[in-house]
Design a protein around this motif. Structure first.
Motif, PDB file in Angstrom:
ATOM      1  N   ALA A  95      46.645  35.243  39.516  1.00 37.57           N
ATOM      2  CA  ALA A  95      46.474  36.450  38.684  1.00 37.57           C
ATOM      3  C   ALA A  95      45.282  36.279  37.749  1.00 37.57           C
ATOM      4  O   ALA A  95      45.010  35.178  37.263  1.00 37.57           O
ATOM      5  CB  ALA A  95      47.750  36.714  37.886  1.00 37.57           C
ATOM      6  N   GLY A 100      49.672  39.193  33.838  1.00 39.80           N
ATOM      7  CA  GLY A 100      49.986  39.146  35.261  1.00 39.80           C
ATOM      8  C   GLY A 100      50.558  37.799  35.661  1.00 39.80           C
ATOM      9  O   GLY A 100      51.510  37.728  36.442  1.00 39.80           O
ATOM     10  N   LYS A 104      54.561  37.432  37.089  1.00 38.18           N
ATOM     11  CA  LYS A 104      54.874  36.847  38.395  1.00 38.18           C
ATOM     12  C   LYS A 104      55.644  35.533  38.244  1.00 38.18           C
ATOM     13  O   LYS A 104      56.535  35.233  39.040  1.00 38.18           O
ATOM     14  CB  LYS A 104      53.587  36.617  39.198  1.00 38.18           C
TER      15      LYS A 104
END
Length: 226
Positions: A95, A100, A104
């Motif tokens: 990412a 991000g 995740k």
């Protein structure tokens, strides 16, 4: 390390037409699974997002019927969960922004938390994977309870080493911090009173293993009082 060539070879097993006798369902499942592992290594992540559901559908239609034992079916389901964890971990690593990466990584941990709830026998495997997702200097207040438990478990391994073996002070210190954080969260999801009690008990022994008698004594008294 040659994932491209490896994937191509595995695909011939998946296809099976050029192989005699035809590959067994187990061989096909293995080829499909490690073909996806190769794709993750090649960072073909959008394609992997499609391939994992395809693998699950294939297993349901062609593989589970050949596995009469529930334990064997559970092992296959666990392997797919680990595949999802690999994917999410790779997406986190690649990412391009902190949010991000965190999102995740949180999803990856959730996959393992679900797996552990469904199959507690895999605790050691799950914790080993979680340890790899922990930053060097974590903010313990933000960590998932499952991650805190993994750090604590790592410290427990150091505590039970033979007396003449060198314990890892860094792992013990991190484990103490994780255990302290778990105690503050008693009553929250994933941290019941029994778990908090185990953490308090662990802290005392961890300090003792660090030869910190003052804090060890205080921790044992604190545990006894509570």
């Amino acid at each position: 390390g040659d994932y491209t060539a490896g994937k191509a070879t595995l695909d011939t097993v998946v296809d099976g037409k050029a192989i005699a006798p035809p590959p067994s369902p187990t061989a096909q499942n293995t080829a499909r699974y490690f073909g996806i592992v190769a794709m993750i290594a090649l960072h073909q992540l959008p394609a992997v997002e499609k391939e994992i559901p395809n693998l699950e559908t294939w297993q349901l239609q062609n593989y589970f019927t050949t596995l009469p034992n529930k334990s064997d079916q559970d092992a296959v389901k666990a392997s797919v969960s680990m595949l999802k964890f690999r994917l999410l971990s790779a997406q986190s690593d690649l990412a391009n922004n902190d949010q991000g990466k965190q999102d995740k990584n949180d999803q990856a941990i959730t996959v393992l938390a679900t797996l552990l709830k469904e199959q507690p026998v895999l605790k050691d495997l799950v914790f080993d994977q979680l340890i790899g997702r922990i930053p060097e200097h974590p903010d313990y207040t933000t960590l998932n309870p499952l991650v805190l438990q993994a750090i604590q478990q790592q410290g427990f391994v150091e505590v039970i080493k033979p007396e003449d073996a060198q314990a890892d002070e860094k792992k013990l210190t991190r484990a103490i911090e994780a255990a302290k954080e778990l105690i503050t969260r008693v009553g929250q999801p994933g941290v019941d009173a029994a778990a908090a009690g185990q953490s308090a008990y662990f802290i005392a022994y961890a300090y003792d293993r660090l030869k910190d008698g003052k804090n060890a004594a205080a921790a044992f008294l604190d545990f006894t009082e509570k």
